[in-house]
Design a protein around this motif. Sequence first.
Motif, PDB file in Angstrom:
ATOM      1  N   GLY A   7      18.078  31.238  46.096  1.00 25.54           N
ATOM      2  CA  GLY A   7      19.412  31.809  46.204  1.00 25.54           C
ATOM      3  C   GLY A   7      20.192  31.900  44.912  1.00 25.54           C
ATOM      4  N   ARG A  18      25.182  31.739  47.820  1.00 25.82           N
ATOM      5  CA  ARG A  18      24.753  30.722  48.769  1.00 25.82           C
ATOM      6  C   ARG A  18      23.338  30.297  48.423  1.00 25.82           C
ATOM      7  NH1 ARG A  18      23.941  30.506  55.334  1.00 25.82           N
ATOM      8  NH2 ARG A  18      22.075  31.730  54.844  1.00 25.82           N
ATOM      9  N   SER A  20      19.973  28.035  49.289  1.00 23.18           N
ATOM     10  CA  SER A  20      19.266  27.492  50.440  1.00 23.18           C
ATOM     11  C   SER A  20      18.172  26.558  49.950  1.00 23.18           C
ATOM     12  CB  SER A  20      18.632  28.606  51.271  1.00 23.18           C
ATOM     13  OG  SER A  20      19.611  29.492  51.775  1.00 23.18           O
ATOM     14  N   CYS A  21      17.857  25.592  50.769  1.00 23.15           N
ATOM     15  CA  CYS A  21      16.777  24.669  50.448  1.00 23.15           C
ATOM     16  C   CYS A  21      15.998  24.418  51.726  1.00 23.15           C
ATOM     17  CB  CYS A  21      17.324  23.374  49.879  1.00 23.15           C
ATOM     18  SG  CYS A  21      16.060  22.109  49.550  1.00 23.15           S
ATOM     19  N   TRP A  35      22.686  18.118  46.763  1.00 23.99           N
ATOM     20  CA  TRP A  35      22.545  19.123  45.713  1.00 23.99           C
ATOM     21  C   TRP A  35      23.018  18.506  44.399  1.00 23.99           C
ATOM     22  CZ3 TRP A  35      20.172  23.751  46.098  1.00 23.99           C
ATOM     23  CH2 TRP A  35      19.996  24.306  47.371  1.00 23.99           C
ATOM     24  N   SER A  70      26.089  22.459  53.989  1.00 24.77           N
ATOM     25  CA  SER A  70      25.821  22.414  55.417  1.00 24.77           C
ATOM     26  C   SER A  70      24.320  22.316  55.617  1.00 24.77           C
ATOM     27  CB  SER A  70      26.391  23.649  56.125  1.00 24.77           C
ATOM     28  OG  SER A  70      25.783  24.828  55.622  1.00 24.77           O
ATOM     29  N   ARG A  71      23.925  21.964  56.815  1.00 26.56           N
ATOM     30  CA  ARG A  71      22.506  21.862  57.100  1.00 26.56           C
ATOM     31  C   ARG A  71      22.239  22.302  58.529  1.00 26.56           C
ATOM     32  NH1 ARG A  71      20.822  15.814  56.218  1.00 26.56           N
ATOM     33  NH2 ARG A  71      18.838  16.499  57.148  1.00 26.56           N
ATOM     34  N   ASP A  72      21.047  22.822  58.732  1.00 19.27           N
ATOM     35  CA  ASP A  72      20.584  23.218  60.049  1.00 19.27           C
ATOM     36  C   ASP A  72      19.270  22.476  60.268  1.00 19.27           C
ATOM     37  OD1 ASP A  72      19.476  24.418  62.307  1.00 19.27           O
ATOM     38  OD2 ASP A  72      20.273  26.388  61.800  1.00 19.27           O
ATOM     39  N   THR A  77      16.752  23.234  56.939  1.00 23.79           N
ATOM     40  CA  THR A  77      17.317  23.889  55.763  1.00 23.79           C
ATOM     41  C   THR A  77      18.702  23.330  55.476  1.00 23.79           C
ATOM     42  OG1 THR A  77      16.086  25.920  56.239  1.00 23.79           O
ATOM     43  CG2 THR A  77      17.950  26.106  54.738  1.00 23.79           C
ATOM     44  N   TYR A  79      22.138  24.132  52.968  1.00 21.46           N
ATOM     45  CA  TYR A  79      22.768  25.239  52.250  1.00 21.46           C
ATOM     46  C   TYR A  79      23.866  24.713  51.333  1.00 21.46           C
ATOM     47  CZ  TYR A  79      20.654  27.692  56.205  1.00 21.46           C
ATOM     48  OH  TYR A  79      19.781  28.161  57.164  1.00 21.46           O
ATOM     49  N   GLN A  81      27.135  26.715  49.944  1.00 24.82           N
ATOM     50  CA  GLN A  81      27.967  27.902  49.772  1.00 24.82           C
ATOM     51  C   GLN A  81      28.890  27.657  48.596  1.00 24.82           C
ATOM     52  OE1 GLN A  81      27.998  30.931  51.459  1.00 24.82           O
ATOM     53  NE2 GLN A  81      29.451  31.523  49.858  1.00 24.82           N
ATOM     54  N   CYS A  95      17.959  20.814  44.981  1.00 23.47           N
ATOM     55  CA  CYS A  95      18.182  20.110  46.232  1.00 23.47           C
ATOM     56  C   CYS A  95      17.299  18.869  46.248  1.00 23.47           C
ATOM     57  CB  CYS A  95      17.904  20.987  47.444  1.00 23.47           C
ATOM     58  SG  CYS A  95      16.224  21.624  47.563  1.00 23.47           S
TER      59      CYS A  95
END
Length: 123
Positions: A7, A18, A20-21, A35, A70-72, A77, A79, A81, A95
């Motif tokens: 990203g 943004r 991503s990892c 991060w 944030s994370r999902d 993953t 993120y 932003q 990351c």
Amino acid sequence: VQLQASGGGLVQAGGSLRLSCAASGRTFSRYVMGWFRQAPGKEREFVAAAGRNGGSTFYADSVKGRFTISRDNTKKTVYLQMNSLKPEDTAVYYCAASTYYSGYHHSINYGYWGQGTLVTVSS
């Protein structure tokens, strides 16, 4: 766990990116995710971290109010932003994953690192 950051790119001051990892493995939710960044000629520094379920987040003072982590966990993953970017945000962003809950701002507590993605902010 293996981490793959993406990203990064070139953006003008005031712009947004943004990061991503993406993580491999089945235990992503066990890790605190962070991060860090390293600018040329400078030491690696903490940027942000998210607790295991993403409910707790932590930021360096230099990015507070501009960056959001944030994370999902379903997508394994995390993120970052980044808004209102400044030239001093230029760095390679990494990351990292930690099994420690405390000391999230210390890179030594992170046992797993991604390869880094370059963010360049032009003035």
